[in-house]
Design a protein around this motif. Structure first.
Motif, PDB file in Angstrom:
ATOM      1  N   TYR A  81       0.855  -1.183   0.000  1.00  0.00           N
ATOM      2  CA  TYR A  81       0.000   0.000   0.000  1.00  0.00           C
ATOM      3  C   TYR A  81       0.890   1.232   0.000  1.00  0.00           C
ATOM      4  O   TYR A  81       2.000   1.216   0.542  1.00  0.00           O
ATOM      5  CB  TYR A  81      -0.904   0.030   1.237  1.00  0.00           C
ATOM      6  CG  TYR A  81      -1.951  -1.051   1.257  1.00  0.00           C
ATOM      7  CD1 TYR A  81      -3.131  -0.906   0.542  1.00  0.00           C
ATOM      8  CD2 TYR A  81      -1.762  -2.210   1.992  1.00  0.00           C
ATOM      9  CE1 TYR A  81      -4.100  -1.904   0.555  1.00  0.00           C
ATOM     10  CE2 TYR A  81      -2.730  -3.203   2.020  1.00  0.00           C
ATOM     11  CZ  TYR A  81      -3.888  -3.044   1.298  1.00  0.00           C
ATOM     12  OH  TYR A  81      -4.835  -4.019   1.317  1.00  0.00           O
TER      13      TYR A  81
ATOM     14  N   PRO B  45      -0.177   4.748   1.104  1.00  0.00           N
ATOM     15  CA  PRO B  45      -0.984   5.874   1.570  1.00  0.00           C
ATOM     16  C   PRO B  45      -0.098   7.103   1.766  1.00  0.00           C
ATOM     17  O   PRO B  45       1.083   6.985   2.114  1.00  0.00           O
ATOM     18  CB  PRO B  45      -1.554   5.381   2.904  1.00  0.00           C
ATOM     19  CG  PRO B  45      -0.633   4.321   3.367  1.00  0.00           C
ATOM     20  CD  PRO B  45      -0.008   3.734   2.130  1.00  0.00           C
TER      21      PRO B  45
ATOM     22  N   GLN C 292      -6.604   1.776   6.645  1.00  0.00           N
ATOM     23  CA  GLN C 292      -6.947   3.038   5.996  1.00  0.00           C
ATOM     24  C   GLN C 292      -7.558   2.790   4.617  1.00  0.00           C
ATOM     25  O   GLN C 292      -8.523   3.454   4.225  1.00  0.00           O
ATOM     26  CB  GLN C 292      -5.718   3.937   5.874  1.00  0.00           C
ATOM     27  CG  GLN C 292      -5.270   4.510   7.190  1.00  0.00           C
ATOM     28  CD  GLN C 292      -3.976   5.289   7.068  1.00  0.00           C
ATOM     29  OE1 GLN C 292      -3.193   5.075   6.138  1.00  0.00           O
ATOM     30  NE2 GLN C 292      -3.748   6.195   8.012  1.00  0.00           N
ATOM     31  N   ASP C 293      -7.024   1.824   3.892  1.00  0.00           N
ATOM     32  CA  ASP C 293      -7.563   1.500   2.577  1.00  0.00           C
ATOM     33  C   ASP C 293      -8.985   0.951   2.691  1.00  0.00           C
ATOM     34  O   ASP C 293      -9.858   1.302   1.895  1.00  0.00           O
ATOM     35  CB  ASP C 293      -6.658   0.488   1.873  1.00  0.00           C
ATOM     36  CG  ASP C 293      -7.122   0.199   0.468  1.00  0.00           C
ATOM     37  OD1 ASP C 293      -7.075   1.126  -0.377  1.00  0.00           O
ATOM     38  OD2 ASP C 293      -7.550  -0.948   0.206  1.00  0.00           O
ATOM     39  N   SER C 294      -9.236   0.099   3.696  1.00  0.00           N
ATOM     40  CA  SER C 294     -10.590  -0.450   3.868  1.00  0.00           C
ATOM     41  C   SER C 294     -11.572   0.649   4.283  1.00  0.00           C
ATOM     42  O   SER C 294     -12.731   0.642   3.872  1.00  0.00           O
ATOM     43  CB  SER C 294     -10.595  -1.583   4.890  1.00  0.00           C
ATOM     44  OG  SER C 294     -10.351  -1.093   6.193  1.00  0.00           O
ATOM     45  N   GLN C 295     -11.124   1.624   5.076  1.00  0.00           N
ATOM     46  CA  GLN C 295     -11.976   2.748   5.459  1.00  0.00           C
ATOM     47  C   GLN C 295     -12.346   3.591   4.237  1.00  0.00           C
ATOM     48  O   GLN C 295     -13.489   4.021   4.079  1.00  0.00           O
ATOM     49  CB  GLN C 295     -11.288   3.622   6.521  1.00  0.00           C
ATOM     50  CG  GLN C 295     -11.098   2.943   7.850  1.00  0.00           C
ATOM     51  CD  GLN C 295     -12.421   2.679   8.549  1.00  0.00           C
ATOM     52  OE1 GLN C 295     -13.449   3.251   8.239  1.00  0.00           O
ATOM     53  NE2 GLN C 295     -12.387   1.781   9.509  1.00  0.00           N
ATOM     54  N   GLN C 296     -11.381   3.834   3.365  1.00  0.00           N
ATOM     55  CA  GLN C 296     -11.651   4.592   2.136  1.00  0.00           C
ATOM     56  C   GLN C 296     -12.604   3.827   1.221  1.00  0.00           C
ATOM     57  O   GLN C 296     -13.505   4.419   0.623  1.00  0.00           O
ATOM     58  CB  GLN C 296     -10.345   4.894   1.400  1.00  0.00           C
ATOM     59  CG  GLN C 296      -9.502   5.940   2.078  1.00  0.00           C
ATOM     60  CD  GLN C 296      -8.194   6.185   1.345  1.00  0.00           C
ATOM     61  OE1 GLN C 296      -7.795   5.407   0.471  1.00  0.00           O
ATOM     62  NE2 GLN C 296      -7.514   7.253   1.709  1.00  0.00           N
ATOM     63  N   ALA C 297     -12.422   2.521   1.110  1.00  0.00           N
ATOM     64  CA  ALA C 297     -13.304   1.714   0.264  1.00  0.00           C
ATOM     65  C   ALA C 297     -14.725   1.712   0.816  1.00  0.00           C
ATOM     66  O   ALA C 297     -15.699   1.792   0.054  1.00  0.00           O
ATOM     67  CB  ALA C 297     -12.770   0.287   0.156  1.00  0.00           C
ATOM     68  N   GLU C 298     -14.867   1.639   2.137  1.00  0.00           N
ATOM     69  CA  GLU C 298     -16.194   1.669   2.759  1.00  0.00           C
ATOM     70  C   GLU C 298     -16.879   3.021   2.539  1.00  0.00           C
ATOM     71  O   GLU C 298     -18.074   3.080   2.247  1.00  0.00           O
ATOM     72  CB  GLU C 298     -16.072   1.387   4.249  1.00  0.00           C
ATOM     73  CG  GLU C 298     -17.398   1.252   4.958  1.00  0.00           C
ATOM     74  CD  GLU C 298     -17.234   0.908   6.425  1.00  0.00           C
ATOM     75  OE1 GLU C 298     -18.048   1.400   7.226  1.00  0.00           O
ATOM     76  OE2 GLU C 298     -16.312   0.147   6.755  1.00  0.00           O
ATOM     77  N   ALA C 299     -16.115   4.104   2.645  1.00  0.00           N
ATOM     78  CA  ALA C 299     -16.673   5.436   2.392  1.00  0.00           C
ATOM     79  C   ALA C 299     -17.112   5.581   0.933  1.00  0.00           C
ATOM     80  O   ALA C 299     -18.157   6.159   0.646  1.00  0.00           O
ATOM     81  CB  ALA C 299     -15.646   6.513   2.746  1.00  0.00           C
ATOM     82  N   GLU C 300     -16.343   5.010   0.009  1.00  0.00           N
ATOM     83  CA  GLU C 300     -16.716   5.060  -1.405  1.00  0.00           C
ATOM     84  C   GLU C 300     -17.981   4.254  -1.664  1.00  0.00           C
ATOM     85  O   GLU C 300     -18.833   4.653  -2.453  1.00  0.00           O
ATOM     86  CB  GLU C 300     -15.563   4.537  -2.275  1.00  0.00           C
ATOM     87  CG  GLU C 300     -15.859   4.540  -3.751  1.00  0.00           C
ATOM     88  CD  GLU C 300     -16.179   5.919  -4.326  1.00  0.00           C
ATOM     89  OE1 GLU C 300     -16.923   5.975  -5.330  1.00  0.00           O
ATOM     90  OE2 GLU C 300     -15.710   6.919  -3.788  1.00  0.00           O
TER      91      GLU C 300
ATOM     92  N   ARG D  32     -20.870   6.398  -0.614  1.00  0.00           N
ATOM     93  CA  ARG D  32     -21.133   7.442  -1.612  1.00  0.00           C
ATOM     94  C   ARG D  32     -21.849   6.857  -2.827  1.00  0.00           C
ATOM     95  O   ARG D  32     -22.776   7.456  -3.370  1.00  0.00           O
ATOM     96  CB  ARG D  32     -19.831   8.122  -2.026  1.00  0.00           C
ATOM     97  CG  ARG D  32     -19.287   9.092  -1.003  1.00  0.00           C
ATOM     98  CD  ARG D  32     -18.138   9.906  -1.573  1.00  0.00           C
ATOM     99  NE  ARG D  32     -16.936   9.122  -1.750  1.00  0.00           N
ATOM    100  CZ  ARG D  32     -16.003   8.941  -0.820  1.00  0.00           C
ATOM    101  NH1 ARG D  32     -16.144   9.486   0.363  1.00  0.00           N
ATOM    102  NH2 ARG D  32     -14.935   8.213  -1.078  1.00  0.00           N
TER     103      ARG D  32
END
Length: 194
Positions: free
Chosen positions: A34, A36, A61-69, A72
């Protein structure tokens, strides 16, 4: 009928929107590395049993960003409907006999305070209201094989009568009578555009 991805539907609105396969789950992948911006390059080394702390932080952090996407994307899907939104998904039965749903369907049922297990056991459309006061109709059909089989479509006059609530109210507007009935008989010029 227009079929499109949620990304393609951004900025568009329709009277009726069907969100198909709301029970789908995003694939959780584990990358070898990763990058970041907060921590820099993080690797997972195969020779160690446990991944390094920096790698696990970057993966989190990557899983948090994917969940936020995903949230959306769900927001875009739900806000394309002007009048009606139909959400389709599935639930699976556990060994204890409870029904379990996943993906967006689980989140939407929880947000709407809908008990999908009770809806499946009932098998009839049920009207309720969301916590925000919006009308909601839930209909779930159990299927032992997991597949609902349709062999031969029925003609419109052959559909059985039912006292059950319809899944949704009609969007069709009443036909208006026109003064010029001859204009209706004339063929309309149509042309294909790109």
């Amino acid at each position: 009928v227009r079929l499109m991805t949620i990304h393609k539907a951004k900025g568009l609105e329709f009277p009726l929107v069907i969100l198909a396969d709301a029970a789908r789950q995003r694939k959780s992948t584990s990358e070898a590395a990763y990058l970041p911006p907060e921590t820099g390059l993080a690797f997972k080394f195969d020779q160690y049993d446990a991944a390094p702390l920096l790698y696990r932080l970057a993966q989190f952090q990557d899983s948090q960003q994917a969940e936020a996407e995903e949230k959306r994307l769900l927001y875009v899907a739900l806000t394309r409907a002007k009048e009606k939104l139909l959400i389709s998904g599935y639930s699976t039965s556990t060994k204890s006999g409870e029904w379990k749903s996943s993906g967006w369907l689980s989140s939407l049922a929880e947000a709407g305070q809908v008990n999908l297990g009770a809806a499946i056991d009932n098998g009839q459309p049920k009207e309720t209201v969301t916590p925000g006061g919006h009308p909601l109709r839930v209909w779930a059909l159990p299927s032992e094989s997991g597949v609902v089989e349709v062999t031969q479509p029925l003609a419109a006059q052959e559909w059985p009568e039912s006292d059950a609530l319809p899944l949704y109210h009609s969007l069709l507007l009443p036909e208006l009578e026109t003064e010029d009935s001859e204009a209706e008989d004339m063929p309309q010029p149509w042309r294909a555009t790109g």
